[in-house]
Each structure stands twice: as structure tokens, then as C-alpha cells.
Design a protein around this motif. Structure first.
Motif, PDB file in Angstrom:
ATOM      1  N   ALA A 133      -1.096  11.252   2.418  1.00  0.00           N
ATOM      2  CA  ALA A 133      -1.054  10.419   1.216  1.00  0.00           C
ATOM      3  C   ALA A 133      -2.406   9.800   0.904  1.00  0.00           C
ATOM      4  O   ALA A 133      -2.811   9.698  -0.255  1.00  0.00           O
ATOM      5  N   VAL A 134      -3.147   9.407   1.942  1.00  0.00           N
ATOM      6  CA  VAL A 134      -4.414   8.693   1.741  1.00  0.00           C
ATOM      7  C   VAL A 134      -5.570   9.654   1.483  1.00  0.00           C
ATOM      8  O   VAL A 134      -6.402   9.423   0.600  1.00  0.00           O
ATOM      9  N   GLU A 158       1.181   9.459   6.306  1.00  0.00           N
ATOM     10  CA  GLU A 158       0.206   8.520   5.743  1.00  0.00           C
ATOM     11  C   GLU A 158      -1.156   9.174   5.527  1.00  0.00           C
ATOM     12  O   GLU A 158      -1.814   8.957   4.513  1.00  0.00           O
ATOM     13  N   SER A 182       2.075   1.906  -3.430  1.00  0.00           N
ATOM     14  CA  SER A 182       1.011   2.423  -4.306  1.00  0.00           C
ATOM     15  C   SER A 182       0.786   3.911  -4.063  1.00  0.00           C
ATOM     16  O   SER A 182       0.684   4.703  -5.007  1.00  0.00           O
ATOM     17  N   TYR A 183       0.707   4.299  -2.785  1.00  0.00           N
ATOM     18  CA  TYR A 183       0.492   5.714  -2.472  1.00  0.00           C
ATOM     19  C   TYR A 183       1.717   6.547  -2.836  1.00  0.00           C
ATOM     20  O   TYR A 183       1.585   7.688  -3.282  1.00  0.00           O
ATOM     21  N   ILE A 192       6.512   7.151   2.416  1.00  0.00           N
ATOM     22  CA  ILE A 192       5.352   7.354   3.282  1.00  0.00           C
ATOM     23  C   ILE A 192       5.809   7.004   4.692  1.00  0.00           C
ATOM     24  O   ILE A 192       6.164   5.844   4.967  1.00  0.00           O
ATOM     25  N   HIS A 230       0.826  -1.198   0.000  1.00  0.00           N
ATOM     26  CA  HIS A 230       0.000   0.000   0.000  1.00  0.00           C
ATOM     27  C   HIS A 230       0.866   1.257   0.000  1.00  0.00           C
ATOM     28  O   HIS A 230       0.564   2.233  -0.689  1.00  0.00           O
TER      29      HIS A 230
END
Length: 197
Positions: free
Chosen positions: A64-65, A61, A8-9, A36, A5
Motif C-alpha cells: 500500500a505504501v 502495508e 488514507s492508504y 490494510i 493512515h
């Protein structure tokens, strides 16, 4: 966040950063290594150094999300502009300590009636006043540099992207209203007001 994950971010952040039309003088930031780290909305930028030819962009995080594309671009542009312009050196940080010591020495000299203590305390008070003046001037320069960086980021990604980024940060930061005094950096709300948002 699990490794897959995070990758990906990090890739999404890289794509958004690649959309920033950097001028030649900021070309050193092209193609940064994105990490991240942490669970907040922090951003840190490290310039290339010997042994690490790529710059490093570290984002929290939550940023990023949760942050939309334009918000990420605006936040990174503002941080990059501040790194690019540099931070003025803070002066006069010793002034409060000198003021306290000088006051104690002067009062001690006054109480016991010894002129040398009064003289030393008086000299210290004079230098502490000069130190406070330097501290106020350097804080003013720092506030100006923050606003200058915001305007530089606006020239890179547009006023809307920067104001949306600052609004997003202000809505999620516990410190958006703190400070704002003469010796404090401008708050996020101060910066939005300066940008006319």
C-alpha cells in the motif's frame, strides 16, 4: 500503521482499483472494501457472501505504501483474474506417501519371502505411479491457469501494467526464483518470460 493512515492508504487503493475496467463477468468486484493488514506485499481477495455484500480486498502495508499506481492496478488485476478463473483441483497429493509405503511393504515381502506382501506392495506401486501421473497433470493445469490469469489481467489493464507489477513483486519477494519445477507453480520470472517481458 495507525488507523487514520490505514484509512488514507485504503482510500488510495480503492481509487486505483476503480480504474480497472472490469468486464461484466467480474463486476462482483466493483467497489471492494479495502483493508490494510500485515506488513508485507501480500494481496487477498474475498468474494461477496451472504451477510457481507461487498467483496474484500486485503493488501499488505508495504504494498500500500510503496507500490506505484500502475503496479497496484496490475497486482490487483492479476489476483482478481486468478480468483475469477478459479484454481484447478490438485490431484495425486497422496502419491508420495503411497509410494513410500508400497516400497516398504514390497521390500519387506522380498526379504522374508512372503508373496502376499510382494503382491500388495506391487499393487501399491502401480497405484502410486498412476497418482504421480495425476499429480503432474494437475500441476501442469495449475501452471497453465496462472499464465491464463496473467493474460486475462493484461486484457483488463494492459501488458505494461501487469509486467511492471510482476517486476515490482519479483524485486521485493524472497521467492521469485524458488520453485519452477514440474510440480511447482510458475515463478514470477517464469511469468514475466511468458508475457515477453
Amino acid at each position: 500503521m495507525q488507523g487514520s493512515h490505514a484509512q488514507s492508504y485504503a482510500q488510495l487503493i480503492s481509487e486505483r482499483v476503480a480504474e480497472i475496467p472490469l468486464p461484466a463477468e467480474a463486476a462482483w468486484f466493483r467497489d471492494p472494501e479495502v483493508l490494510i493488514a500485515g506488513d508485507g506485499i501480500e494481496v487477498a481477495i474475498a468474494a461477496p457472501v451472504a451477510g457481507r455484500p461487498r467483496p474484500v480486498l486485503t493488501v499488505g502495508e508495504r504494498l500500500a505504501v510503496e507500490a506505484p499506481r500502475d503496479v497496484v492496478k496490475g497486482i490487483v488485476a492479476v489476483h482478481l483474474a486468478r480468483v475469477h478463473l478459479g484454481t484447478p483441483e490438485l490431484a495425486g497429493l497422496w502419491a508420495p506417501f503411497l509410494l513410500g509405503c508400497s516400497t516398504i511393504v514390497a521390500l519387506f515381502g522380498l526379504l522374508i519371502g512372503l508373496a502376499p506382501f510382494l503382491f500388495v506392495g506391487g499393487i501399491g506401486l502401480i497405484f502410486s505411479v498412476l497418482g504421480w501421473r495425476s499429480r503432474i497433470e494437475s500441476a501442469h493445469a495449475l501452471r497453465g491457469r496462472v499464465h491464463e490469469a496473467d493474460e486475462l489481467a493484461v486484457s483488463w489493464v494492459g501488458r505494461q501494467s501487469v509486467t511492471e507489477a510482476l517486476r515490482w513483486l519479483a524485486g521485493r519477494s524472497n521467492h521469485s526464483h524458488l520453485g519452477g519445477g514440474r510440480l511447482d507453480p510458475p515463478t514470477l520470472n517464469d511469468r514475466l518470460t511468458r508475457l515477453g517481458a
